[in-house]
Design a protein around this motif. Structure first.
Motif, short mmCIF file in Angstrom:
data_model
loop_
_atom_site.label_atom_id
_atom_site.label_comp_id
_atom_site.label_asym_id
_atom_site.label_seq_id
_atom_site.Cartn_x
_atom_site.Cartn_y
_atom_site.Cartn_z
N HIS A 1 0.85 -1.19 0.00
CA HIS A 1 0.00 0.00 0.00
C HIS A 1 0.89 1.25 0.00
O HIS A 1 1.91 1.29 0.66
N PRO A 2 0.52 2.29 -0.74
CA PRO A 2 1.36 3.49 -0.82
C PRO A 2 1.70 4.10 0.54
O PRO A 2 2.80 4.63 0.72
N THR A 3 0.78 4.05 1.50
CA THR A 3 1.07 4.62 2.82
C THR A 3 2.18 3.84 3.50
O THR A 3 3.12 4.42 4.04
N VAL A 4 2.08 2.51 3.50
CA VAL A 4 3.10 1.68 4.14
C VAL A 4 4.41 1.77 3.37
O VAL A 4 5.49 1.87 3.97
N ALA A 5 4.32 1.74 2.05
CA ALA A 5 5.54 1.85 1.24
C ALA A 5 6.24 3.18 1.49
O ALA A 5 7.48 3.25 1.52
N GLY A 6 5.46 4.24 1.70
CA GLY A 6 6.05 5.53 1.98
C GLY A 6 6.74 5.58 3.34
O GLY A 6 7.80 6.20 3.50
N ILE A 7 6.13 4.92 4.34
CA ILE A 7 6.79 4.83 5.65
C ILE A 7 8.09 4.05 5.51
O ILE A 7 9.14 4.44 6.04
N ALA A 8 8.04 2.93 4.78
CA ALA A 8 9.22 2.09 4.61
C ALA A 8 10.35 2.85 3.92
O ALA A 8 11.53 2.69 4.28
N ALA A 9 10.00 3.67 2.95
CA ALA A 9 11.02 4.42 2.22
C ALA A 9 11.43 5.70 2.95
O ALA A 9 12.46 6.29 2.62
#
Length: 203
Positions: free
Chosen positions: A21-29
């Motif tokens: 999900h973009p929100t989780v991917a954004g946190i990860a990055a």
């Protein structure tokens, strides 16, 4: 195979959906736009207040062997997770006291509070949150974000103490006598709410 292990097998591809999900991917990055995380913080703060109420409702029904664990879960949620949210809120300018529930949060908390009317079913309904965040935390900690605020979020859910609470929750679920078919239905519904929760409302 235990009930909790069976549910985890079902849940792994659903956690993978969350990870993408973009929100989780954004946190990860470490590059998630601040307004998105600020909104997520506000929504999750409201969610966690009701999550404490879910544990409290379950504790009222719990066998003696589980009572202390549910008190521990409520305590950890109220004091540790909410403390993280308050700390991060100050850094992101989140308005925790003025926030109102968006539709995903309202739907999810209503589902959990309703499910907690039955002890075993309530544990099955909340397991996606405990196990899902512990799993995501462990995955993201393999290559954590350099951005320190997002790193703190990852570290919280990758913490061995959180993993231990999750394992105890699994044991209680296995010991609860929950109907496996009903537990699976509620677990799947909880996982759907988990995914939907990442679609945070942003003004």
């Amino acid at each position: 195979m235990s009930l909790a292990a069976h549910l985890e097998d079902i849940g792994r591809p659903l956690v993978a959906e969350q990870r993408a999900h973009p929100t989780v991917a954004g946190i990860a990055a470490g590059d998630l736009p601040e307004p998105v995380f600020r909104s997520w913080l506000e929504q999750d703060y409201l969610f966690l207040l009701d999550y404490v109420r879910v544990f409290s409702r379950l504790a009222w029904q719990a066998p003696a062997a589980h009572l202390g664990d549910l008190v521990d879960l409520a305590h950890a949620t109220f004091h540790d997770e909410l403390a993280l949210h308050r700390s991060l809120a100050a850094e992101f300018g989140a308005d925790l006291d003025g926030a109102t529930k968006g539709e995903p949060c309202a739907n999810y908390t209503a589902f959990l509070l309703d499910s907690a009317a039955n002890y075993g079913e309530g544990l099955a309904a909340l397991y996606p949150c405990m196990w899902g965040y512990s799993t995501l935390g462990a995955q993201l900690a393999v290559d954590p974000p350099a951005e320190p605020r997002y790193r703190r979020w990852v570290d919280t859910y990758a913490d061995p103490g959180f993993a231990a609470l999750t394992r105890r929750c699994a044991e209680m679920l296995d010991e609860s006598g929950a109907d496996p078919a009903r537990a699976e239905l509620l677990f799947r519904e909880g996982m759907r709410h988990e995914l939907a929760f990442w679609d945070v409302p942003v003004a």
